[in-house]
Design an enzyme around this catalytic site. Sequence first.
Site, PDB file in Angstrom:
ATOM      1  CB  SER A  23      -0.930   0.030   1.224  1.00 49.67           C
ATOM      2  OG  SER A  23      -1.943  -0.915   1.089  1.00 49.67           O
TER       3      SER A  23
ATOM      4  CB  VAL B 204      -0.159  -5.813   4.286  1.00 55.90           C
ATOM      5  CG1 VAL B 204      -1.395  -5.114   4.811  1.00 55.90           C
ATOM      6  CG2 VAL B 204      -0.246  -6.100   2.811  1.00 55.90           C
TER       7      VAL B 204
ATOM      8  CE1 TYR C  57      -4.994  -0.832  -4.678  1.00 52.38           C
ATOM      9  CE2 TYR C  57      -5.326  -3.207  -4.700  1.00 52.38           C
ATOM     10  CZ  TYR C  57      -5.211  -2.028  -4.007  1.00 52.38           C
ATOM     11  OH  TYR C  57      -5.328  -2.018  -2.636  1.00 52.38           O
TER      12      TYR C  57
ATOM     13  CE  LYS D  77      -4.467   1.077  -0.965  1.00 47.37           C
ATOM     14  NZ  LYS D  77      -3.817  -0.240  -0.862  1.00 47.37           N
TER      15      LYS D  77
ATOM     16  CE1 TYR E 156      -3.637  -0.270   4.762  1.00 46.19           C
ATOM     17  CE2 TYR E 156      -2.000  -0.899   6.385  1.00 46.19           C
ATOM     18  CZ  TYR E 156      -2.431  -0.847   5.076  1.00 46.19           C
ATOM     19  OH  TYR E 156      -1.649  -1.386   4.092  1.00 46.19           O
TER      20      TYR E 156
END
Lengths: 308, 308, 308, 308
Positions: free
Chosen positions: A66, A262, A192, A69, A244
Amino acid sequence: MPVQLDNHLLEEILAQVRPLIGQGQVADYIPALAEVQADKLGIAVCTVDGDLFTAGDAQERFSIQSISKVLSLVLAMGRYEEAEIWQRVGKEPSGQPFNSLVQLELEQGKPRNPFINAGALVVCDMLQTRLSAPRQRMLEVVRQLADQPDLAYDARIAKSEFEHSARNAAIAWLMKSFGNFDNDVITVLQNYFHYCALKMSCAELAKTFLFLANQGQTLQHDEPLITPQQTRQINALMVTSGMYDGAGEFAYRVGMPGKSGVGGGIIAIVPHEMSIAVWCPELDASGNSLAGTAALEILAKRIGRSIF
Amino acid sequence: MPVQLDNHLLEEILAQVRPLIGQGQVADYIPALAEVQADKLGIAVCTVDGDLFTAGDAQERFSIQSISKVLSLVLAMGRYEEAEIWQRVGKEPSGQPFNSLVQLELEQGKPRNPFINAGALVVCDMLQTRLSAPRQRMLEVVRQLADQPDLAYDARIAKSEFEHSARNAAIAWLMKSFGNFDNDVITVLQNYFHYCALKMSCAELAKTFLFLANQGQTLQHDEPLITPQQTRQINALMVTSGMYDGAGEFAYRVGMPGKSGVGGGIIAIVPHEMSIAVWCPELDASGNSLAGTAALEILAKRIGRSIF
Amino acid sequence: MPVQLDNHLLEEILAQVRPLIGQGQVADYIPALAEVQADKLGIAVCTVDGDLFTAGDAQERFSIQSISKVLSLVLAMGRYEEAEIWQRVGKEPSGQPFNSLVQLELEQGKPRNPFINAGALVVCDMLQTRLSAPRQRMLEVVRQLADQPDLAYDARIAKSEFEHSARNAAIAWLMKSFGNFDNDVITVLQNYFHYCALKMSCAELAKTFLFLANQGQTLQHDEPLITPQQTRQINALMVTSGMYDGAGEFAYRVGMPGKSGVGGGIIAIVPHEMSIAVWCPELDASGNSLAGTAALEILAKRIGRSIF
Amino acid sequence: MPVQLDNHLLEEILAQVRPLIGQGQVADYIPALAEVQADKLGIAVCTVDGDLFTAGDAQERFSIQSISKVLSLVLAMGRYEEAEIWQRVGKEPSGQPFNSLVQLELEQGKPRNPFINAGALVVCDMLQTRLSAPRQRMLEVVRQLADQPDLAYDARIAKSEFEHSARNAAIAWLMKSFGNFDNDVITVLQNYFHYCALKMSCAELAKTFLFLANQGQTLQHDEPLITPQQTRQINALMVTSGMYDGAGEFAYRVGMPGKSGVGGGIIAIVPHEMSIAVWCPELDASGNSLAGTAALEILAKRIGRSIF
């Protein structure tokens, strides 16, 4: 009394947090992630002056997950007007697990922020619309930023993610049902998952994200990657939504904008000074690297840096 | 290019945002708040050097409402161990309206953070346990911090809040049902509403909250009110949870820790430099002062200050 | 091939379900309920011809708890226009635990149906408005219906419920915040808990509820208690909402309108034929008597009765 | 005083409800449904003796939509053990709109009942596993039951549904992420939409569903389609979950097991006596035919039939 930043300090910090290994949980939703060695531990700091300090497994590549992102948002910011982005994705923390559909349905298919799965999928959907080769383009960007022409996707991880993509497919289809997803779901999911499957080391991550500590300016280019204002905006989004459902705790303990993956990586920013990357695969209950967060907390205290 | 901070700059900024008046909504859930003049507009900045700059209605007192939630947390931090506080209230943004019971039920009566109603009620419950006269004590603290011995609660507003307290009573009772509320509900609600009904001016607020820009040190005392670390922690909580469900937007636009109240006040902090208070009663959709937020956004840009 | 209904059949059925005792859980949220003997087991059937069949502990009184919710609705139906009732409480199953606030908040304080706590509290609030002595009136009604002048509230249970009333207080206050609760919360809670604390035996319950099998006509009065249409309406509400979040399962297995209480009692209706009451304190996961449901399922099969 | 059932009575009832046309809303989420004439109105009753009574547009075929969910459950009941079905789908009303993902996520991918979209998709997934040609098989079944060899899917509607299938795709993928969906999502969606796109008239529907009023026995076969117990079970599920989030209201007003479709059709069952089909395209707020429900309510009263 703040101390000087150097390799030795970083090694000291790693020694201090290493005993935490064993208290977290390696991500195991796909086999390719589950098989990572749990006792990997690395840290790298890159200063705006171009100095690089490292310790531990700082040169070993891992799946950035992530953390990517942030990079997709940066790419989108360069290709869309500000308002175009924020009418499709919000700026607020979610108060929910990263892959929940509950809030997404209640809020009519508009994800809370670009750093939860739904939000990142919308950003990837936007990139698919404007870029002819979104995966190739991402690679070019990170290779330049990290100054490493051999950076690549881990095809095995990307494939494995895709084979376990039911939840993300549900998220994408739900957004499509609300008219907030334009392109083919499978194509965008593939992009993605490739972004998530980028493999980078702490040293490469610290170098790559230095622009966020440097008002958008990279060390490699004359032109800034993004404007100073966009830099502040991304840092702001990282503080409120980058960890998160543990952003509040991270701000409270570490006091820096950060984004975790993660795979056990975290990048953190000291505006105007440095970018930091840590890696330790075991995660805490919120999905953030347990020892990695602890290392950042100690580092912040030792060098006396906090945005607060 | 950042400009110098002075009264003239503040006046310029107020002139710039005044046209926004009319686009928001004055809080009207109790008559005493609804009757405030919508075109009030004030700003005050207090620097760690003790300088005070003001413009507009900076000397007029208004109901500080949820801004008081920061003060109750400060009082609790002085009377409880860190762990005692955070086992009863979380540190995460809620992703929900400020008075929702949904999340509180799902999360077993532990409020997400101390700046939503549920969280502030838990903090007031804690104060009731340890203070013999919680209302009197709060008055003493703010009178000292603001250097204004005549600061007082607006009894009419407190009474009016109490008469419309059904939602907050429901929240308190729900927490009690989960064992997270020790004292008599009505007593704690009365304290809570009195804190909300404190009347202070922008100038007084800026002075009162200067310690958050000054590592916990007040201008009036030798002893710091809280430690530098507690100061950073409170600023962190304000960034992630201080602006109801608009914290992400506020961080993105303004880039400072802040806490707002439905009376139209906002306090914001530039760590190590200054505290800022604005007031304009009309609220945006998230419940934050509309023109007040805009004024802070412009001020941040003009003086070139942001924590990011 | 359906068999004849008699005491012997009922004894057979109890023998068949007795082995289930030990697989459920006695309600223990208040001590007074927790101390009930777990192996109590009774059944009583009252036919529209006035015959009464019983087996096991059919004459022993227990706390009827939520079964009283049907009685309060009956009282309200006699004192309010149909539309007045249903604008304040819905007719739909909740799909949620019986004491959740989530749905109640999302649906603006209008409870889903009169048989969940929120709905019954609204009904009690309505009774408080129109009756001068709601507790006394309820006693008069059940004493007449059961033909037992000594029926009474268990004051100890009512007191114990009230001392553990935080969740129900939260529900009442939440409805008050939406304008759907008129009277003093404590007064209405006291009435509600007294209704729940009515002590009746299976035999008395079967007699009391016979009117629901008899088009609203009681055995004791010339005048019907409610109209045939109201009788059908109450039976319909019991089928869709009478068994907490287990109404579907109960309809599927038993096929009769029913209402249960956490004291372990259930009443069930075979329209035009008979009312049935069972009692066994251990509950299943939905809060309905485990062996009691099983006994009704077997009885329905043996006598060949089902509304489907 | 109940009256005799005949064509004349049905015509009277249609005349009585026709004025309601204009107060509802034709389903318009796909063009093929939106273009149906809003003033269509038909009713058909089939008795267990084989008599058929009709009025209005009872012979005109329309899209049966969710009424098909009962048929897929019947097919599954013939091919799976009882426990196999109910471990994958529940029996409880949802208390939610028919296509919500919120509850489905909270309950780990197990749909509440077989008559909401998620539940019907699971049932179709089960059929796909055990049937070699699920679409052909369904056609064979309804052709036999309705005694109409030309019954067919409306390919245009099926195609249009599929083109607007994002929400249902999200539901299917979410269940897949929880391991409760075995086959290819697109294949199952295609079957599901074809079932929804079956075109049948009221007369054909009444005949088709007569077995639910006849203990599972059809008029055409020696062998019953399902057992008497399965018949009661399906009727029970229709009462608690057959009318979307309006099951309670329908039971309260009509007092029969029923299942509706967004095409404006409703089937209702008087056990041991008759099956009824009505059609009027405009829907009420819960998605059930507005005039259709009213017609059933009047019919129930006139002929004195109710399961309660």
